[in-house]
Design a protein around this motif. Structure first.
Motif, mmCIF file in Angstrom:
data_model
loop_
_atom_site.group_PDB
_atom_site.id
_atom_site.type_symbol
_atom_site.label_atom_id
_atom_site.label_comp_id
_atom_site.label_asym_id
_atom_site.label_seq_id
_atom_site.Cartn_x
_atom_site.Cartn_y
_atom_site.Cartn_z
ATOM 1 N N GLY A 23 -11.043 -1.723 0.744
ATOM 2 C CA GLY A 23 -11.412 -0.230 0.624
ATOM 3 C C GLY A 23 -12.311 0.030 1.502
ATOM 4 O O GLY A 23 -12.790 1.514 1.817
ATOM 5 N N GLY A 24 -12.948 -0.739 2.349
ATOM 6 C CA GLY A 24 -13.739 -0.421 3.520
ATOM 7 C C GLY A 24 -14.893 -1.536 3.575
ATOM 8 O O GLY A 24 -14.593 -2.764 3.420
ATOM 9 N N MET B 225 -6.960 -5.957 7.679
ATOM 10 C CA MET B 225 -5.956 -5.147 8.045
ATOM 11 C C MET B 225 -6.535 -3.451 7.759
ATOM 12 O O MET B 225 -7.260 -3.253 6.926
ATOM 13 N N GLN B 226 -5.977 -2.839 8.730
ATOM 14 C CA GLN B 226 -6.463 -1.352 8.672
ATOM 15 C C GLN B 226 -5.132 -0.376 9.114
ATOM 16 O O GLN B 226 -4.142 -0.837 9.385
ATOM 17 N N ILE B 227 -5.536 0.885 8.702
ATOM 18 C CA ILE B 227 -4.497 1.746 8.983
ATOM 19 C C ILE B 227 -4.802 3.034 9.788
ATOM 20 O O ILE B 227 -4.710 4.292 9.244
ATOM 21 N N PRO B 228 -5.533 2.956 11.218
ATOM 22 C CA PRO B 228 -5.840 4.092 11.794
ATOM 23 C C PRO B 228 -4.559 4.973 12.075
ATOM 24 O O PRO B 228 -3.477 4.445 12.785
ATOM 25 N N GLY B 229 -4.569 6.326 11.997
ATOM 26 C CA GLY B 229 -3.671 7.049 12.341
ATOM 27 C C GLY B 229 -2.294 6.752 11.426
ATOM 28 O O GLY B 229 -1.253 7.371 12.000
ATOM 29 N N LEU C 37 1.009 -1.112 0.097
ATOM 30 C CA LEU C 37 -0.054 0.042 -0.001
ATOM 31 C C LEU C 37 0.878 1.176 -0.216
ATOM 32 O O LEU C 37 1.921 1.279 0.400
ATOM 33 N N ARG C 38 0.422 2.453 -0.258
ATOM 34 C CA ARG C 38 0.990 3.675 -0.489
ATOM 35 C C ARG C 38 -0.229 4.869 -0.001
ATOM 36 O O ARG C 38 -1.180 5.006 -0.765
ATOM 37 N N THR C 39 0.151 5.471 1.082
ATOM 38 C CA THR C 39 -1.173 6.548 1.382
ATOM 39 C C THR C 39 -0.215 7.618 2.121
ATOM 40 O O THR C 39 0.719 7.747 2.718
ATOM 41 N N THR C 40 -1.000 8.731 2.150
ATOM 42 C CA THR C 40 -0.723 9.768 3.084
ATOM 43 C C THR C 40 -1.815 10.204 3.885
ATOM 44 O O THR C 40 -1.570 11.340 4.563
ATOM 45 N N HIS C 41 -2.772 9.319 3.997
ATOM 46 C CA HIS C 41 -4.003 9.576 4.936
ATOM 47 C C HIS C 41 -3.875 8.609 6.195
ATOM 48 O O HIS C 41 -2.819 7.942 6.373
ATOM 49 N N LYS C 42 -4.697 8.760 7.037
ATOM 50 C CA LYS C 42 -4.504 8.493 8.313
ATOM 51 C C LYS C 42 -5.663 7.479 8.889
ATOM 52 O O LYS C 42 -5.930 7.338 9.932
ATOM 53 N N PHE C 43 -6.532 6.760 7.875
ATOM 54 C CA PHE C 43 -7.585 5.981 8.480
ATOM 55 C C PHE C 43 -8.007 5.093 7.312
ATOM 56 O O PHE C 43 -7.725 5.298 6.160
ATOM 57 N N GLY C 44 -8.945 3.944 7.622
ATOM 58 C CA GLY C 44 -9.450 3.256 6.405
ATOM 59 C C GLY C 44 -9.055 1.749 6.947
ATOM 60 O O GLY C 44 -8.337 1.208 7.205
ATOM 61 N N ASN C 45 -9.992 0.755 6.519
ATOM 62 C CA ASN C 45 -9.936 -0.621 6.383
ATOM 63 C C ASN C 45 -9.643 -0.963 5.129
ATOM 64 O O ASN C 45 -10.102 -0.749 4.033
ATOM 65 N N VAL C 46 -8.372 -1.441 4.987
ATOM 66 C CA VAL C 46 -7.687 -1.844 3.599
ATOM 67 C C VAL C 46 -8.388 -3.112 3.116
ATOM 68 O O VAL C 46 -9.005 -3.290 1.845
ATOM 69 N N VAL C 47 -8.447 -4.147 3.812
ATOM 70 C CA VAL C 47 -8.974 -5.424 3.563
ATOM 71 C C VAL C 47 -9.324 -6.162 4.625
ATOM 72 O O VAL C 47 -9.002 -6.061 5.771
ATOM 73 N N GLN C 48 -10.414 -6.801 4.365
ATOM 74 C CA GLN C 48 -11.295 -7.627 5.235
ATOM 75 C C GLN C 48 -12.197 -8.556 4.998
ATOM 76 O O GLN C 48 -12.733 -8.594 3.855
ATOM 77 N N TYR D 178 -10.959 3.194 2.998
ATOM 78 C CA TYR D 178 -9.710 3.345 2.885
ATOM 79 C C TYR D 178 -9.093 4.517 1.686
ATOM 80 O O TYR D 178 -9.990 4.804 0.929
ATOM 81 N N ALA D 179 -8.303 5.387 1.924
ATOM 82 C CA ALA D 179 -7.702 6.311 0.949
ATOM 83 C C ALA D 179 -6.286 6.194 0.718
ATOM 84 O O ALA D 179 -5.539 6.173 1.493
ATOM 85 N N GLY D 180 -6.057 6.098 -0.728
ATOM 86 C CA GLY D 180 -4.492 5.649 -1.102
ATOM 87 C C GLY D 180 -4.507 4.840 -2.319
ATOM 88 O O GLY D 180 -5.581 4.369 -2.725
ATOM 89 N N ASP D 181 -3.454 4.274 -2.430
ATOM 90 C CA ASP D 181 -3.187 3.248 -3.425
ATOM 91 C C ASP D 181 -2.832 1.813 -2.861
ATOM 92 O O ASP D 181 -2.372 1.655 -2.009
ATOM 93 N N LEU D 182 -3.192 0.688 -3.835
ATOM 94 C CA LEU D 182 -2.786 -0.507 -3.303
ATOM 95 C C LEU D 182 -2.378 -1.024 -4.610
ATOM 96 O O LEU D 182 -2.815 -0.889 -5.979
#
Length: 242
Positions: free
Chosen positions: A215-216, A144-148, A120-131, A230-234
């Motif tokens: 993505g959510g 997998m998620q990326i809070p903060g 993944l590649r992101t500049t944001h700080k939230f989102g569920n990537v895959v579930q 999720y906000a960013g690239d995969l």
């Protein structure tokens, strides 16, 4: 899209680091990659405008790409998908922001050793990537998620839950590969080929009737249940099982 050589190198790095970590439990040290096989490999290198995500594992787990997901995106030497930023917990819902793969028993960890890997590649700080599944569903769930900006992996099963976190933020705009191995001794996280977190324990069986979403969340209303988009690239998502 990842090269096979880079995957081999990453697996070797995880194997060495896990194998040399100080612990009395030999099974905890043993790398899942030594005996696991691909369940689904979504390389995400489809052309612009594509609405079908191909499973390169040969197991037929194709996905449906929502119309709000950008495909054929070029970013820092990789081709992947782009998920635009949406306001968290703000209606309306955006089901078109998701990539969805239909439920299959082979996509559930069950009691097997099970790995999910995401680049993944992101500049944001939230989102569920895959579930697969959500917090209260019967049969457990994993995600997998990326809070903060901190990567987290969660496996919840019949015997309990395990959660590991990356020690540093990954929302620096660079590509990062996050790998989470669940086995009979616990949960291990590796970031860019280096083990960064581990937690001992056993989740028990994980098996639900839900689709895989990228993505959510699939079931949300942005009022009582946030969609955690999720906000960013995969670049790719991959599941492996022992």
């Amino acid at each position: 899209m990842k090269s096979r050589r880079s995957v081999t190198v990453a697996m070797a790095a995880v194997s060495v680091l896990v194998g040399t970590a100080p612990t009395a439990d030999a099974a905890w040290n043993r790398p899942v990659s030594a005996w696991s096989r691909p369940v689904a490999v979504w390389n995400m290198n489809e052309w612009s405008g594509s609405r079908t995500m191909v499973d390169s594992s040969g197991n037929g787990h194709t996905g449906r790409i929502g119309p709000e997901v950008g495909t054929g995106i070029q970013a820092l030497g990789a081709t992947g998908y782009r998920f635009d930023r949406l306001e968290p917990d703000s209606p309306p819902t955006h089901p078109g922001h998701l990539v969805t793969v239909s439920d299959s028993p082979s996509l559930d960890p069950g009691t097997r050793d099970f790995t999910m890997t995401v680049r993944l590649r992101t500049t944001h700080k939230f989102g569920n990537v895959v579930q697969k599944g959500q917090a209260t569903v019967r049969g457990g769930n994993f995600k997998m998620q990326i809070p903060g900006g901190i990567a987290e992996c969660l496996y919840r099963g019949s015997s309990g839950s395990l959660l590991v976190r990356s020690p540093t933020r990954l929302n620096d705009g660079r590509w990062h590969t996050v790998r989470c191995d669940r086995n009979g001794s616990g949960l291990i996280m590796a970031v860019d080929g280096r083990v960064v977190a581990r937690k001992p324990g056993w989740t028990g069986a994980i098996s639900n009737g839900w689709p895989v979403t990228i993505g959510g969340k699939a079931d949300c209303d942005q009022i009582e249940v946030g969609c955690d988009y999720y906000a960013g690239d995969l670049d790719y998502v991959q599941f492996d099982a022992g």
